[in-house]
Write a protein that holds these residues in place. Sequence first.
Motif, PDB file in Angstrom:
ATOM      1  N   ASN A   1       0.849  -1.188   0.000  1.00  0.00           N
ATOM      2  CA  ASN A   1       0.000   0.000   0.000  1.00  0.00           C
ATOM      3  C   ASN A   1       0.889   1.243   0.000  1.00  0.00           C
ATOM      4  OD1 ASN A   1      -1.750   2.153   0.686  1.00  0.00           O
ATOM      5  ND2 ASN A   1      -3.134   0.772   1.740  1.00  0.00           N
ATOM      6  N   GLU A   2       0.745   2.077  -1.006  1.00  0.00           N
ATOM      7  CA  GLU A   2       1.590   3.261  -1.132  1.00  0.00           C
ATOM      8  C   GLU A   2       1.406   4.244   0.030  1.00  0.00           C
ATOM      9  OE1 GLU A   2       4.009   3.808  -3.253  1.00  0.00           O
ATOM     10  OE2 GLU A   2       3.644   1.828  -4.109  1.00  0.00           O
ATOM     11  N   ARG A   3       0.244   4.182   0.694  1.00  0.00           N
ATOM     12  CA  ARG A   3      -0.007   5.102   1.811  1.00  0.00           C
ATOM     13  C   ARG A   3       0.771   4.717   3.064  1.00  0.00           C
ATOM     14  NH1 ARG A   3      -6.178   5.259   2.955  1.00  0.00           N
ATOM     15  NH2 ARG A   3      -5.332   6.277   4.808  1.00  0.00           N
ATOM     16  N   TYR A   4       1.185   3.454   3.144  1.00  0.00           N
ATOM     17  CA  TYR A   4       1.835   2.965   4.360  1.00  0.00           C
ATOM     18  C   TYR A   4       3.338   3.244   4.306  1.00  0.00           C
ATOM     19  CZ  TYR A   4      -2.483   0.471   5.514  1.00  0.00           C
ATOM     20  OH  TYR A   4      -3.774   0.138   5.834  1.00  0.00           O
ATOM     21  N   GLN A   5       3.686   4.477   4.644  1.00  0.00           N
ATOM     22  CA  GLN A   5       5.077   4.914   4.687  1.00  0.00           C
ATOM     23  C   GLN A   5       5.405   5.357   6.109  1.00  0.00           C
ATOM     24  OE1 GLN A   5       6.967   4.854   1.902  1.00  0.00           O
ATOM     25  NE2 GLN A   5       5.479   4.781   0.226  1.00  0.00           N
ATOM     26  N   PHE A   6       6.704   5.476   6.411  1.00  0.00           N
ATOM     27  CA  PHE A   6       7.089   5.916   7.751  1.00  0.00           C
ATOM     28  C   PHE A   6       6.598   7.337   8.049  1.00  0.00           C
ATOM     29  CE2 PHE A   6      10.551   2.625   7.609  1.00  0.00           C
ATOM     30  CZ  PHE A   6      10.092   1.905   8.690  1.00  0.00           C
ATOM     31  N   ASP A   7       6.597   8.207   7.037  1.00  0.00           N
ATOM     32  CA  ASP A   7       6.212   9.588   7.310  1.00  0.00           C
ATOM     33  C   ASP A   7       4.711   9.751   7.544  1.00  0.00           C
ATOM     34  OD1 ASP A   7       5.291   9.218   4.763  1.00  0.00           O
ATOM     35  OD2 ASP A   7       6.570  10.733   3.823  1.00  0.00           O
ATOM     36  N   SER A   8       3.913   8.724   7.241  1.00  0.00           N
ATOM     37  CA  SER A   8       2.479   8.799   7.514  1.00  0.00           C
ATOM     38  C   SER A   8       2.093   7.996   8.757  1.00  0.00           C
ATOM     39  CB  SER A   8       1.677   8.272   6.310  1.00  0.00           C
ATOM     40  OG  SER A   8       1.966   6.918   6.042  1.00  0.00           O
ATOM     41  N   PHE A   9       3.085   7.481   9.466  1.00  0.00           N
ATOM     42  CA  PHE A   9       2.835   6.708  10.682  1.00  0.00           C
ATOM     43  C   PHE A   9       2.996   7.628  11.891  1.00  0.00           C
ATOM     44  CE2 PHE A   9       3.908   3.870  14.186  1.00  0.00           C
ATOM     45  CZ  PHE A   9       3.023   2.825  14.005  1.00  0.00           C
ATOM     46  N   LEU A  10       1.931   7.801  12.649  1.00  0.00           N
ATOM     47  CA  LEU A  10       1.977   8.681  13.813  1.00  0.00           C
ATOM     48  C   LEU A  10       2.489   7.911  15.029  1.00  0.00           C
ATOM     49  CD1 LEU A  10      -1.321  10.695  13.343  1.00  0.00           C
ATOM     50  CD2 LEU A  10       1.013  11.503  13.080  1.00  0.00           C
TER      51      LEU A  10
ATOM     52  N   TYR B   1       3.752  -7.288  17.609  1.00  0.00           N
ATOM     53  CA  TYR B   1       2.473  -7.909  17.945  1.00  0.00           C
ATOM     54  C   TYR B   1       1.523  -6.894  18.577  1.00  0.00           C
ATOM     55  CZ  TYR B   1       3.591  -8.273  22.985  1.00  0.00           C
ATOM     56  OH  TYR B   1       3.881  -8.001  24.295  1.00  0.00           O
ATOM     57  N   GLY B   2       0.250  -7.143  18.394  1.00  0.00           N
ATOM     58  CA  GLY B   2      -0.792  -6.263  18.916  1.00  0.00           C
ATOM     59  C   GLY B   2      -2.110  -6.594  18.234  1.00  0.00           C
ATOM     60  N   GLY B   3      -3.180  -5.992  18.700  1.00  0.00           N
ATOM     61  CA  GLY B   3      -4.502  -6.256  18.150  1.00  0.00           C
ATOM     62  C   GLY B   3      -4.643  -5.757  16.727  1.00  0.00           C
ATOM     63  N   PRO B   4      -5.753  -6.100  16.068  1.00  0.00           N
ATOM     64  CA  PRO B   4      -5.975  -5.662  14.686  1.00  0.00           C
ATOM     65  C   PRO B   4      -6.168  -4.156  14.593  1.00  0.00           C
ATOM     66  CG  PRO B   4      -7.956  -6.712  15.575  1.00  0.00           C
ATOM     67  CD  PRO B   4      -6.874  -6.927  16.583  1.00  0.00           C
ATOM     68  N   GLY B   5      -5.683  -3.586  13.489  1.00  0.00           N
ATOM     69  CA  GLY B   5      -5.907  -2.169  13.231  1.00  0.00           C
ATOM     70  C   GLY B   5      -5.046  -1.222  14.024  1.00  0.00           C
ATOM     71  N   LEU B   6      -3.916  -1.690  14.570  1.00  0.00           N
ATOM     72  CA  LEU B   6      -3.069  -0.823  15.396  1.00  0.00           C
ATOM     73  C   LEU B   6      -1.809  -0.344  14.683  1.00  0.00           C
ATOM     74  CD1 LEU B   6      -3.327  -2.588  18.880  1.00  0.00           C
ATOM     75  CD2 LEU B   6      -4.604  -0.612  18.029  1.00  0.00           C
ATOM     76  N   GLY B   7      -1.531  -0.859  13.478  1.00  0.00           N
ATOM     77  CA  GLY B   7      -0.394  -0.335  12.717  1.00  0.00           C
ATOM     78  C   GLY B   7       0.704  -1.326  12.400  1.00  0.00           C
ATOM     79  N   LYS B   8       0.511  -2.610  12.701  1.00  0.00           N
ATOM     80  CA  LYS B   8       1.564  -3.591  12.402  1.00  0.00           C
ATOM     81  C   LYS B   8       1.820  -3.683  10.896  1.00  0.00           C
ATOM     82  CE  LYS B   8      -0.593  -7.078  14.219  1.00  0.00           C
ATOM     83  NZ  LYS B   8      -1.859  -6.374  14.497  1.00  0.00           N
ATOM     84  N   THR B   9       0.743  -3.812  10.136  1.00  0.00           N
ATOM     85  CA  THR B   9       0.884  -3.909   8.676  1.00  0.00           C
ATOM     86  C   THR B   9       1.461  -2.626   8.094  1.00  0.00           C
ATOM     87  OG1 THR B   9      -0.962  -5.471   8.549  1.00  0.00           O
ATOM     88  CG2 THR B   9      -0.384  -4.288   6.532  1.00  0.00           C
ATOM     89  N   HIS B  10       1.054  -1.479   8.623  1.00  0.00           N
ATOM     90  CA  HIS B  10       1.591  -0.188   8.174  1.00  0.00           C
ATOM     91  C   HIS B  10       3.120  -0.190   8.309  1.00  0.00           C
ATOM     92  CE1 HIS B  10       0.923   4.429   8.034  1.00  0.00           C
ATOM     93  NE2 HIS B  10       2.182   4.147   7.702  1.00  0.00           N
ATOM     94  N   LEU B  11       3.627  -0.617   9.462  1.00  0.00           N
ATOM     95  CA  LEU B  11       5.081  -0.614   9.683  1.00  0.00           C
ATOM     96  C   LEU B  11       5.787  -1.603   8.758  1.00  0.00           C
ATOM     97  CD1 LEU B  11       5.408  -0.316  13.573  1.00  0.00           C
ATOM     98  CD2 LEU B  11       5.971   1.413  11.854  1.00  0.00           C
TER      99      LEU B  11
END
Length: 501
Positions: free
Chosen positions: A164-173, A202-212
């Motif tokens: 996913n092009e949106r999942y970059q380090f600069d878009s991760f809060l 590790y962590g629950g769904p929707g917390l940012g693992k896939t983003h990272l």
Amino acid sequence: MSGQLEFGEEDHGATLRRVWEQCLHLLASKVPVVTFETYIRPLQPLSHIDQTITLGVASPYAKDWLEKKSVNAIRSALEFHLDTTGLQIVFTVLTREQRPAPSASRKSDATQIALPLDSDSEESPPPVREKSSPVPPVTRNTRPGVRKPEPKREEISIPSLPLNERYQFDSFLVGRSNRLAHAGAVQVSEKPGEVYNPLFLYGGPGLGKTHLMHAIAHQIRVARPEARVAYVSGEYFAQHYITALKEHATETFRKQYRLVDVWLVDDIQFIAGKEHTKEEFFHTFNSLYQSGKQIVLASDRSPRELNTMDERLRSRFQSGLIADITPPELETRLAILQNCCTREKVNISDDVLLYISSAIQSNIRALEGAFTKLLAYSSIMKLPINEELAQGVLGEYFIEKPIRLRKVTVQEVVEAVGEQFGITPTAILGPGRNKDISLARQVAIYICRELMPESNTSLIGMAFGGRDHATVVYACQKMKLVLDVDPELKGLVLKLRKSLQ
């Protein structure tokens, strides 16, 4: 609902596209990965007129497949995010001019392979394979005036899901809930194979693992274009292995994975119960690890909680950096919504954003989904976004009232701890001194002391096989010290306490 969205109208088209983007997140978790990547992700939202939504497809074959297999799932996702019922979904074949041009980043990705599911599944589409361009040879001066090419790297198609092009380090809060995971991911992307290997998130769904994980892959592909980066899910790996067995192509399968430079595996809990897949995963992991290749793993639970995973695998998972991601705190949730406003170029008051971020505490995906739904409803109904509208539209997202503490028993605590550690209640209450049993027993005693303040230490000790007051006090003191230096165990204890309250 009247026909407010028509293709070609900038306002309404943007709203439909936002809603469709959110539907993709939902559908990705509801349909088989091969169906999603082959047929659903390429769909183009065209128009929304009255109760009819038109979606563009690439070919007549894809149109026929979607109408037979996936139209109900797509309709449900759209009805959920548009807060309506009775939608009609129409698929239309796009002309060559209407089809979007492939992005440069997608072209530069390693080979994307969509593999068929188990042949018993009705949802299994035919396999789709694309070949990647061979890596050009690198030359080096061996002596003045002579350029001798190095041996060409073996050409190989890398099994990988699209990024996913949106999942970059600069878009991760970054906040307190994910600081360690983010720092570890950045280090890995800068020095793959040199630090934090493996990195376990590790962590629950929707917390940012896939983003990272996507951000790591993007960063490495930019910095090291020659690197073979493979991002797969546990389900994808299992399906790929099953297909290789059926086609008698296990040697090709092994070569594809073991020549990877950076291996990112999401949702590894999906392979935990598959014995043959676990065995192949183990050997692939060992081969890459011993070759100094970077491995990044993600799961919805810590290695200690993967009870159906072999001990030899769990011990390897724990040999690198383990970083948990917990639900974001209020400040981070508010920052995420402000970032969404900037991205969508909308102005929403701080009071409304604070209201949304206070109501939704579970995960980032739910937070962004609520934001998209509010924007869509405001655009369709031509209503200003205020706190009153947010209350009406986002009612189902409200957090539940705090659960009152109830009285728990020693037996309930022991059974819950035993289930998490894979140890029987009898062993925890018995005299055994095995390291794993002793740890589980100390955790159980500590939780009993925390949740049963009305019971004195002597009564708790009696319940644990007649142990005395001093033993209970020692177990609690030791556990406090361990929790201060073991964040994984601390997270597990907090989870157990919450489940018992």
